[in-house]
Write a protein that holds these residues in place. Structure first.
Motif, PDB file in Angstrom:
ATOM      1  N   ALA A 128       0.834  -1.201   0.000  1.00 31.21           N
ATOM      2  CA  ALA A 128       0.000   0.000   0.000  1.00 31.21           C
ATOM      3  C   ALA A 128       0.870   1.253   0.000  1.00 31.21           C
ATOM      4  O   ALA A 128       2.006   1.228   0.480  1.00 31.21           O
ATOM      5  N   PRO A 129       0.375   2.359  -0.542  1.00 31.74           N
ATOM      6  CA  PRO A 129       1.105   3.627  -0.412  1.00 31.74           C
ATOM      7  C   PRO A 129       1.400   3.921   1.055  1.00 31.74           C
ATOM      8  O   PRO A 129       0.526   3.796   1.916  1.00 31.74           O
ATOM      9  N   GLY A 130       2.649   4.264   1.334  1.00 31.40           N
ATOM     10  CA  GLY A 130       3.064   4.473   2.708  1.00 31.40           C
ATOM     11  C   GLY A 130       3.407   3.196   3.451  1.00 31.40           C
ATOM     12  O   GLY A 130       3.836   3.247   4.606  1.00 31.40           O
ATOM     13  N   GLY A 131       3.235   2.048   2.784  1.00 28.84           N
ATOM     14  CA  GLY A 131       3.527   0.761   3.418  1.00 28.84           C
ATOM     15  C   GLY A 131       5.010   0.477   3.488  1.00 28.84           C
ATOM     16  O   GLY A 131       5.827   1.109   2.809  1.00 28.84           O
ATOM     17  N   THR A 132       5.377  -0.515   4.292  1.00 28.30           N
ATOM     18  CA  THR A 132       6.775  -0.848   4.554  1.00 28.30           C
ATOM     19  C   THR A 132       7.091  -2.272   4.128  1.00 28.30           C
ATOM     20  O   THR A 132       6.359  -3.214   4.472  1.00 28.30           O
ATOM     21  N   LEU A 133       8.178  -2.421   3.385  1.00 28.99           N
ATOM     22  CA  LEU A 133       8.719  -3.729   3.015  1.00 28.99           C
ATOM     23  C   LEU A 133      10.008  -3.951   3.797  1.00 28.99           C
ATOM     24  O   LEU A 133      10.875  -3.073   3.834  1.00 28.99           O
ATOM     25  N   VAL A 134      10.133  -5.120   4.423  1.00 28.45           N
ATOM     26  CA  VAL A 134      11.357  -5.474   5.147  1.00 28.45           C
ATOM     27  C   VAL A 134      11.794  -6.867   4.702  1.00 28.45           C
ATOM     28  O   VAL A 134      11.012  -7.816   4.751  1.00 28.45           O
ATOM     29  N   VAL A 135      13.045  -6.963   4.271  1.00 31.08           N
ATOM     30  CA  VAL A 135      13.619  -8.225   3.813  1.00 31.08           C
ATOM     31  C   VAL A 135      14.860  -8.532   4.649  1.00 31.08           C
ATOM     32  O   VAL A 135      15.689  -7.647   4.886  1.00 31.08           O
ATOM     33  N   VAL A 136      14.970  -9.760   5.113  1.00 25.32           N
ATOM     34  CA  VAL A 136      16.217 -10.271   5.681  1.00 25.32           C
ATOM     35  C   VAL A 136      16.645 -11.403   4.766  1.00 25.32           C
ATOM     36  O   VAL A 136      15.894 -12.367   4.564  1.00 25.32           O
ATOM     37  N   GLY A 137      17.818 -11.256   4.169  1.00 22.38           N
ATOM     38  CA  GLY A 137      18.229 -12.227   3.164  1.00 22.38           C
ATOM     39  C   GLY A 137      19.656 -12.702   3.345  1.00 22.38           C
ATOM     40  O   GLY A 137      20.384 -12.267   4.246  1.00 22.38           O
ATOM     41  N   LEU A 138      20.041 -13.630   2.493  1.00 23.24           N
ATOM     42  CA  LEU A 138      21.381 -14.185   2.463  1.00 23.24           C
ATOM     43  C   LEU A 138      22.094 -13.679   1.221  1.00 23.24           C
ATOM     44  O   LEU A 138      21.456 -13.459   0.183  1.00 23.24           O
ATOM     45  N   PHE A 139      23.413 -13.511   1.308  1.00 21.00           N
ATOM     46  CA  PHE A 139      24.197 -13.103   0.149  1.00 21.00           C
ATOM     47  C   PHE A 139      25.475 -13.924   0.063  1.00 21.00           C
ATOM     48  O   PHE A 139      25.912 -14.510   1.055  1.00 21.00           O
ATOM     49  N   ARG A 140      26.047 -13.969  -1.129  1.00 28.34           N
ATOM     50  CA  ARG A 140      27.289 -14.706  -1.333  1.00 28.34           C
ATOM     51  C   ARG A 140      28.474 -13.812  -1.003  1.00 28.34           C
ATOM     52  O   ARG A 140      28.622 -12.750  -1.598  1.00 28.34           O
ATOM     53  N   PRO A 141      29.331 -14.209  -0.052  1.00 25.22           N
ATOM     54  CA  PRO A 141      30.481 -13.371   0.293  1.00 25.22           C
ATOM     55  C   PRO A 141      31.414 -13.196  -0.900  1.00 25.22           C
ATOM     56  O   PRO A 141      31.692 -14.136  -1.644  1.00 25.22           O
ATOM     57  N   GLN A 142      31.906 -11.968  -1.057  1.00 22.76           N
ATOM     58  CA  GLN A 142      32.822 -11.692  -2.165  1.00 22.76           C
ATOM     59  C   GLN A 142      33.981 -10.804  -1.722  1.00 22.76           C
ATOM     60  O   GLN A 142      35.132 -11.092  -2.013  1.00 22.76           O
TER      61      GLN A 142
END
Length: 218
Positions: A128-142
């Motif tokens: 929604a407008p004004g809404g919040t997305l939060v992601v906790v993810g994994l990444f490949r170390p480089q």
């Protein structure tokens, strides 16, 4: 700096098996700090057995959790009180997202299983407008920074696992999620694609082999 030797990773896996704790749940309280005190509808993508969805329900009017694994979704339903405003469905995170808009969308340790930019686009569309997305993810170390963070996390991981299990007769159960595969994207790749799809998104490397992303839709 080179990646950790295989024998070190094996030793870490053995210790974690004896002293288990949930690296994803470690960030649940951080997620709550990114959100309003009260909000209407929330969507948790990759909800597993529902720990985060139930936590969101302490602030939300309605929470929907989706996961592609039927067995884990059934377990989430069993663990959730009928009085809690949470529902769980088996759904594809790209093509079967529940109709929005949602005031909050969360996604923990799931997006690396999906086409990254396509998933962010779908989340944006259902926010929604004004809404919040939060992601906790994994990444490949480089980079050297990535490997230093990984090395620093090893003693902290061991200490946290020991403390959380100290004095317990049996290891504390860890929330069920679908089997996690290694991340393929580097943090730089993730940040670049995220900022194209979500201008103004805030990303940060974190301990315990995670990164966080937060974005508020204008």
């Amino acid at each position: 700096m080179t990646p950790l030797p295989h024998r070190v990773l094996q030793a870490l896996d053995r210790f974690n098996a004896a002293h288990p704790w949930d690296h994803n749940a470690h960030y649940h309280r951080w997620i709550l700090r990114q959100l309003p005190r009260r909000f209407g509808r929330a969507l948790d993508v990759g909800s597993g057995t529902g720990d985060l969805a139930r936590l969101l329900a302490t602030r939300a009017d309605e929470v929907r959790g989706i996961d592609s694994d039927p067995a884990i979704t059934s377990r989430a339903r069993v663990l959730t009180s009928e009085a809690t405003p949470v529902s769980f469905v088996v759904a594809d995170a790209l093509t079967e997202l529940p109709a929005g808009p949602h005031d909050v969308i969360t996604c923990v340790a799931t997006i690396h299983h999906l086409p990254f930019a396509e998933a962010l686009t779908a989340f944006r569309r259902h926010l929604a407008p004004g809404g919040t997305l939060v992601v906790v993810g994994l990444f490949r170390p480089q980079t050297a920074t990535d490997h230093l963070l990984g090395a620093a996390a090893i003693p902290l991981n061991a200490a946290t696992g020991w403390l959380k299990n100290k004095g317990r007769g049996a290891p504390r159960p860890v929330s069920m999620t679908a089997r996690t595969r290694p991340a393929g994207m580097t943090f730089a790749d993730i940040a670049g694609e995220a900022r194209e799809v979500l201008p103004g998104a805030r990303l940060r490397r974190r301990l315990f082999w995670r990164y966080t992303l937060s974005w508020r839709r204008p």
